[in-house]
Structure formats: structure tokens, C-alpha cells
Write an enzyme that holds these catalytic residues in place. Structure first.
Site, PDB file in Angstrom:
ATOM      1  N   CYS A 152      -5.833  -2.476  -0.261  1.00 51.07           N
ATOM      2  CA  CYS A 152      -4.656  -2.490  -1.134  1.00 51.07           C
ATOM      3  C   CYS A 152      -3.954  -3.845  -1.050  1.00 51.07           C
ATOM      4  CB  CYS A 152      -3.704  -1.359  -0.765  1.00 51.07           C
ATOM      5  SG  CYS A 152      -4.362   0.289  -1.078  1.00 51.07           S
ATOM      6  N   ASP A 153      -4.538  -4.839  -1.664  1.00 51.92           N
ATOM      7  CA  ASP A 153      -3.977  -6.188  -1.705  1.00 51.92           C
ATOM      8  C   ASP A 153      -3.278  -6.358  -3.055  1.00 51.92           C
ATOM      9  OD1 ASP A 153      -3.408  -8.867  -1.876  1.00 51.92           O
ATOM     10  OD2 ASP A 153      -5.434  -9.554  -1.385  1.00 51.92           O
ATOM     11  N   PHE A 154      -1.963  -6.422  -3.031  1.00 51.95           N
ATOM     12  CA  PHE A 154      -1.181  -6.527  -4.268  1.00 51.95           C
ATOM     13  C   PHE A 154      -1.019  -7.970  -4.739  1.00 51.95           C
ATOM     14  CE2 PHE A 154      -0.212  -2.339  -2.760  1.00 51.95           C
ATOM     15  CZ  PHE A 154       0.055  -1.582  -3.889  1.00 51.95           C
TER      16      PHE A 154
ATOM     17  N   ARG B 208      -2.711  -7.719  -8.869  1.00 57.33           N
ATOM     18  CA  ARG B 208      -3.347  -9.035  -8.641  1.00 57.33           C
ATOM     19  C   ARG B 208      -3.694  -9.742  -9.940  1.00 57.33           C
ATOM     20  NH1 ARG B 208      -6.447  -6.034  -4.877  1.00 57.33           N
ATOM     21  NH2 ARG B 208      -8.326  -6.285  -6.159  1.00 57.33           N
TER      22      ARG B 208
END
Length: 430
Positions: free
Chosen positions: A376-378, A185
Site C-alpha cells: 500500500c504505497d500511496f 500514485r
């Protein structure tokens, strides 16, 4: 169009730093007990609506993985063994930056609905999680300790990861994935650093532990891959189960997960009864150490988990109700004190330590609803689902995941199709 997975490229990804923060990590007793067993296989499913160009995305994920490994040097290393007298050896992670494996694949005819809507987890899902870390954790002597496969779907992305279970447990595994997603991110650092110090507790120190050679103790891949089904329990449903269990037991100390485990256990026995009240039924659950041992920090990297088992007669399990079964599970878990954990860590390394036991259809619970799977936010939003790989398709294995919506829990259950069909009749009722 045939639903197949086309491998586009594969390479080793190393850390960006030339001198790692540690050069060697000894395996603790909890690590060593898992050497003969299977790696961790998990996969995250994402919608594609917010992606940039796919070509840029793949390179971006590879670059961010490399930078994430800066903070987790063991995952870019290899297992190493030092031979000793008496046909024994000691094991450690050589943080040599040999690299994690990164594979790019395409499954153009596979949609998200193909993966999450079928009654059972489809076989193609296993093709989206790499198997290059080996069949057993011992294979880490010559194979990567971490492998990633990024597969482009017709309408989304699947990020499959395999990790050597003798190096990480579920907590450390998801700690790494969340850290990698932070880097993806745009962060230059991670919010929680892993702790590699083995001296936080006397039983988990830097001493060399000699264990017998492993060749005769290695697990074998299951000859028949059994189906998996994800059972979803909403926050409201879980509240009902917890309230019922505590009411029946006349207490308020039974947790949500304990009530759910009891419900699944009883449902499994009801759907697969031996019609013999004296038959012993067994369940086992992984006990997390970090929250129970004051000297072990939350960011401790490695395995901090061990099994605890409970045996109850079929008659007691079915006749005394949900509350009685949940209370027995609560009592089992309550016994896992700091002192009990130290005793377990100080035991001689035994490769049968994780054996659930004999008897009809024992259940083995792993995973946790407290792991930050959906954090788990990419950079394009949170995942919409999580799945396990084929390494976990063994009868009686139950993997606990948080549900996508807050407060819910998903149970990924592996049984024969006949037993899953029978189980469905009982598990939906409280």
C-alpha cells in the site's frame, strides 16, 4: 503536550461515476454469517519524510479515494434489507453511491515511536481508526460501509480504515486499499479488478437467502478493552520453527504458518495451564476459500472465508510437542477441500458459526501473512507498520500480518495483561 486526536473535518466521499458497474450485490452465506459481528479495523503507519504539503496531501487522498470507489461501487453503498414472511429478511448491498466517510485529524503530539515502541499497543492507536461504520456489520443499514481517517502525526501519517465485514473479508479489504494506493500514485486504472459475479459456484449465487431478524443476535462491544501485543517473528526464526515441527512430526508438509500457530497455541497453554491433562483446549482459524475452490476467482469481492476449529486435550498439546500440534493443525486445514467448502456454503446461515467454543482461553486466528499489506504505497513509500483497532480487543483474538521485512510474520495477540506477561516467557523460545 497532551497526546490527543483533534478532528479537523469529516465528509462523505462518493464515486466519480454517475452509473456504477453494478447497482446491487447480494450477500452470500459467508457474508450473512458476519452481519451480527464487528467490522474490520486496520491502520497503516507512514513516515513523513516524502510528503508534499499536508493540505495538498489530504485533498489528494480524498480525490484518489473517490476515483478508487469507481472500481468498488459496493463500498460507496449501504446495506439494504427486504422483509419476508416468518419474521425473516434478505440482505444486499445497494450500490447507491451514498459515499464512504473520510475524516481528517491531527495528533500533533503523537509520534510514530509512541505507536510502535510501547510494550503493548497504546490506547490512542484506537482513536486513529474510525468507528463510524458501527459496532456491528448490521449497522451498515444506516451507516457507511467504509470509513477512512487520515491522521497527521508529529513525524508521520496514520491511515486508519474501517470496513463492514459482511461486505468484505481481509482479502477484499486489502485489495481495495492496494487499488486505492495505485490510484494515489497516479494510475488511471487498477491492476486487478474486483469480481462481483456471484455465479462462479452454485453455493454462492444470486439467490435470495432469507434469515431471521437480527436484533437479538447482535454482538455487543466488549465491556473491557484488553491490551494487544505484537510478537515479531523473523524469517530465520520461522525457519527454525518450521524445521523443528516437521522434524518432530516426521514429515515435510507442515507450513511455516502452521508451525507458528502451533507454537503460539502451545505457548499460551503453557503460560495458562489448568494443570489438568484432560482439559480441552480449542483453537480456530479462518479458512480462505479463493485458493481452495477452483471456480472462485482470486479477485472475487466479498467474503470467501469460514472458520474451522480444532480441540485437543491439554495433556496431548503439551506433552507431544510442537510437531504433533502442528501436524494436527495441518490435518485440519488439509480437510478444507472444494467439497468441504461447498458443504459449508450450503449450510443454513447460523449466527453462531463464528463462535470459537467454550473452555479455557480459546484462540481465534484471523488475517494472513500472504496479504499485500506493505504494497500500500500511496506515493511516498511503503508503510512501516500495521495495527488493528479497538473492535478486535477481545481475549484470544490473534491477527496474522506479514512483517515489514520480507519473510517475517507479526502476530497481534489480545489477552489480559497478566496472560500476556506470562505468554512472553514462553513464546520467545523455539
Amino acid at each position: 503536550m497532551a497526546k490527543k486526536v483533534e478532528l479537523i473535518s469529516s465528509s462523505l466521499v462518493s464515486s466519480t461515476v454517475t452509473a456504477a458497474s453494478i447497482s446491487r450485490l447480494e450477500l452470500n452465506p459467508w457474508d450473512l454469517r458476519l452481519l451480527p459481528f464487528i467490522p474490520i479495523h486496520r491502520g497503516l503507519i507512514f513516515h513523513s519524510s516524502h510528503f508534499q504539503s499536508q493540505q495538498h496531501l489530504i485533498q489528494h487522498l480524498k480525490n484518489s479515494l473517490s476515483r478508487a470507489l469507481d472500481f468498488f461501487p459496493p463500498l460507496a453503498g449501504r446495506l439494504a434489507a427486504t422483509p419476508h414472511d416468518g419474521d425473516t429478511a434478505s440482505f444486499f448491498v445497494d450500490c447507491n453511491n451514498a459515499g464512504a466517510e473520510f475524516t481528517h485529524a491531527v495528533a500533533a503530539a503523537v509520534s510514530i515511536s509512541d505507536l510502535i515502541e510501547p510494550r503493548y499497543t497504546p490506547e490512542i492507536a484506537s482513536s486513529l481508526i474510525p468507528i463510524s461504520v458501527g459496532v456491528t456489520n448490521y449497522d451498515g443499514i444506516s451507516k457507511p460501509l467504509l470509513a477512512v481517517q487520515v491522521t497527521e502525526l508529529a513525524d508521520g501519517l496514520f491511515i486508519g480504515c474501517a470496513a463492514n465485514h459482511a461486505v468484505v473479508d481481509g482479502t477484499s479489504f486489502w485489495h481495495f486499499l492496494n487499488s486505492w494506493s495505485e490510484i494515489s500514485r497516479g494510475s488511471e486504472s487498477i491492476s486487478r479488478s474486483p469480481i462481483f459475479d456471484r455465479c462462479n459456484v452454485a453455493a454462492v449465487d444470486n439467490r435470495l437467502i432469507h434469515i431471521p431478524t437480527l436484533e437479538k443476535n447482535l454482538s455487543k462491544a466488549p465491556s473491557q478493552l484488553l491490551p494487544q501485543k505484537v510478537f515479531h517473528f523473523s524469517k530465520e526464526k520461522l525457519g527454525e520453527l518450521k524445521a523443528k515441527a516437521n522434524s518432530e512430526a516426521g514429515t515435510d508438509k507442515i507450513s511455516t504458518l502452521q508451525a507458528l500457530m502451533a507454537h503460539l497455541w502451545r505457548s499460551t497453554v503453557r503460560s495458562h495451564t489448568t494443570n489438568n491433562d484432560s482439559t480441552t483446549r480449542v483453537m480456530a482459524t479462518a479458512i480462505g476459500v479463493r485458493a481452495r475452490m477452483s471456480s472462485l476467482p482470486d479477485g472475487y469481492f466479498g467474503n470467501a472465508v469460514y472458520p474451522a476449529a480444532l480441540a485437543i486435550s491439554e495433556g496431548e498439546l503439551l506433552q507431544k510437542g510442537l510437531g504433533a500440534a502442528a501436524l494436527r493443525i495441518n490435518e485440519l486445514i488439509s480437510k478444507q477441500t472444494d467439497e468441504a467448502i461447498r458443504r459449508d456454503a450450503e449450510k443454513k446461515v447460523d449466527f453462531q458459526h463464528w463462535e470459537v467454543g467454550s473452555g479455557p482461553l480459546p484462540l481465534a486466528f484471523g488475517g494472513s501473512h500472504r496479504l499485500d499489506v506493505y504494497g500500500c504505497d500511496f506515493g511516498w513509500g511503503k508503510p512501516i507498520a500495521v495495527r488493528s483497532g479497538k473492535a478486535w480487543k477481545m481475549e484470544g483474538v490473534v491477527v496474522v500480518f506479514p512483517a515489514a521485512e520480507a519473510g517475517g510474520i507479526d502476530l497481534e495477540v489480545c489477552l489480559s495483561e497478566e496472560k500476556l506477561v506470562a505468554l512472553e516467557e514462553f513464546i520467545t523460545s523455539v
